[in-house]
Design an enzyme around this catalytic site. Structure first.
Site, PDB file in Angstrom:
ATOM      1  N   SER A 126       0.833  -1.202   0.000  1.00  0.00           N
ATOM      2  CA  SER A 126       0.000   0.000   0.000  1.00  0.00           C
ATOM      3  C   SER A 126       0.867   1.251   0.000  1.00  0.00           C
ATOM      4  CB  SER A 126      -0.866  -0.031   1.261  1.00  0.00           C
ATOM      5  OG  SER A 126      -1.362   1.238   1.565  1.00  0.00           O
ATOM      6  N   TYR A 151      -2.094  -0.013  10.181  1.00  0.00           N
ATOM      7  CA  TYR A 151      -2.311  -0.700   8.905  1.00  0.00           C
ATOM      8  C   TYR A 151      -1.085  -0.512   8.006  1.00  0.00           C
ATOM      9  CZ  TYR A 151      -3.729  -1.231   4.050  1.00  0.00           C
ATOM     10  OH  TYR A 151      -3.755  -1.573   2.717  1.00  0.00           O
ATOM     11  N   LYS A 155       1.961  -3.265   6.702  1.00  0.00           N
ATOM     12  CA  LYS A 155       2.385  -3.483   5.310  1.00  0.00           C
ATOM     13  C   LYS A 155       3.893  -3.265   5.169  1.00  0.00           C
ATOM     14  CE  LYS A 155      -1.594  -4.343   3.219  1.00  0.00           C
ATOM     15  NZ  LYS A 155      -1.863  -5.653   2.621  1.00  0.00           N
TER      16      LYS A 155
END
Length: 343
Positions: A126, A151, A155
Site C-alpha cells: 500500500s 495498517y 504493510k
C-alpha cells in the site's frame, strides 16, 4: 499436474477482480479465503463472468496445517497474497489484530511456502508505507516506514520481511505492489466492492448514500492544504490494478531471479474528495448529500503516485479514468443495492 496460482484473500474486492484477470489469462487458480470480509458469492460470480472454474478453500493464512494441505494437494507455482485487514481507522483502534493478521499471517504463509519450495510471491502492499510524503508524486525511492497508522506499518513490516527473505535466498522473488486507492468494479456490474457495515473507503460510502442506504457522506476534514481543503488521493480502477498483478506474475515467470522489487500502482493523478463526489454525481445522476466532520486520525493531505517505474518494469499503465471508475462503481451498486447479500 497443472501449475496453479494460489490467491490468498481471493474472494475479496481486489482479489476477485484479479481472479477474473488470471482466469482470462488462462491461469488455473486456487483461492484461500476465511470470508471474514468477503463472500463466497463473489467467486460464483467470477465463474459466471469467465465461464471457468475456481477452486475455493475456506481457510486462514494463520493456519499452517491448512496451508500445508493446500500446498500438498495442488501444484502451486506462485502466490498472490491479498489476505489481510485493511481499514486505516480500525487499525488505530485495534493494532494487535492488524499485526496478527497482516504480519503473523504473512510469516506463516512464507514458512509454508518455503517448506514446499514455492518461492514466488506478489504481495498486496500500500502507498501508506510512505506515510506523509516529503514530495509528490511519490516515487518508489521515496522514504518508506514513516507510517501514520498500524495498517500502513503492518504493510511496511511485511515488505521488510520479504526483502530479507530475498536477500537471504536468491531463489525467492517478491514483487511488492504499492497500491494507491482502488475503486470501481468489473464493467459487467456483477462483482464489486462489498464492505461489511459502514464503508471505510470513499467510493462505496458515496455509492451507499446515492442508493439511499446511508443518509449522507461524512467528509473527513476540509482544512487540508489542498485546492478545496479536502484530501487528495490517486484513485485507480480495480481492473487496472488487477492487470498489474498479472504483469508481476509474468515478470517472475520469465525472470527467475527478480529478487525483491517494490512497484507503485497508481495513475499519477490526484483528485480531491469533492471532485470525486462531483464526478460520481455526473455518472450516476444522483445527488450525494455530505457533511464536513473532523479529520480522521492517521489521514494525510495529499498522496498520488509517480507511475513511471511500473511502466518500465512491468510494461503496465492505468488505462481507465475517473469517469470509468465512477460509472462502474455506480453500475455495481445500483445492480446490487445490498452487495452480495441480495440473492
Amino acid at each position: 499436474m497443472e501449475k496453479s496460482i494460489l490467491v490468498t484473500g481471493g474472494a475479496g474486492y481486489i482479489g476477485s477482480h484479479t481472479v477474473v484477470q488470471l482466469l482470462e489469462a488462462n491461469y488455473s487458480v486456487v483461492v484461500l479465503d476465511n470470508l471474514s470480509n468477503s463472500s463466497r458469492e463473489s467467486l460464483k460470480r467470477v465463474e459466471k463472468i469467465t465461464g471457468k472454474q475456481v477452486i475455493f478453500i475456506e481457510g486462514d493464512i494463520l493456519n499452517k496445517a491448512c496451508l500445508r494441505e493446500v500446498f500438498s494437494q495442488y501444484s502451486i507455482d506462485s502466490v498472490i497474497h491479498f489476505a489481510g485487514l485493511k481499514a486505516v481507522g480500525e487499525s488505530v483502534e485495534q493494532p494487535l489484530s492488524y499485526y496478527q493478521n497482516n504480519v503473523s499471517g504473512t510469516l506463516v504463509l512464507c514458512e509454508a511456502m518455503e517448506e514446499f519450495g514455492i518461492k514466488n510471491i506478489v504481495f498486496s502492499s500500500s502507498a501508506t508505507v510512505y506515510g506523509d510524503p516529503d514530495a509528490i508524486p511519490i516515487k518508489e525511492r521515496s522514504p518508506v516506514g514513516r507510517t501514520t497508522n498500524p495498517y500502513g506499518t503492518s504493510k511496511y513490516i511485511v515488505e521488510l520481511i520479504l526483502k530479507d527473505l530475498c536477500n537471504a535466498d536468491s531463489n525467492w522473488s517478491a514483487i511488492v505492489l504499492r497500491y494507491f486507492n482502488p475503486v470501481g468494479a468489473h464493467s459487467s456490474g456483477v462483482i464489486g466492492e462489498d464492505p461489511n457495515g459502514i464503508p471505510n473507503n470513499l467510493i462505496p460510502y458515496i455509492s451507499q448514500v446515492a442508493i439511499g442506504k446511508l443518509k449522507e457522506l461524512k467528509v473527513y476534514g476540509n482544512d487540508y492544504p489542498t485546492s478545496d481543503g479536502t484530501g487528495v488521493r490517486d484513485y485507480i480502477h480495480v481492473v487496472d490494478l488487477a492487470r498489474g498483478h498479472i504483469e508481476a506474475l509474468k515478470l517472475m515467470e520469465k525472470n527467475t531471479s527478480v529478487g525483491f522489487d517494490a512497484i507503485n500502482l497508481g495513475t499519477g493523478q490526484g483528485y480531491s474528495v469533492l471532485e470525486v463526489i462531483r464526478a460520481f454525481e455526473e455518472q450516476s445522476t444522483k445527488t450525494v448529500p455530505y457533511s464536513i466532520v473532523e479529520r480522521r486520525p492517521g489521514d494525510i493531505a495529499e498522496c498520488y503516485a509517480d507511475p513511471e517505474y511500473a511502466k518500465k518494469r512491468l510494461g503496465w499503465k492505468a488505462e481507465l479514468g475517473l469517469k470509468d471508475m465512477m460509472r462502474d462503481s455506480w453500475n455495481w451498486q445500483s445492480n446490487n443495492p445490498t452487495g452480495y447479500r441480495n440473492r
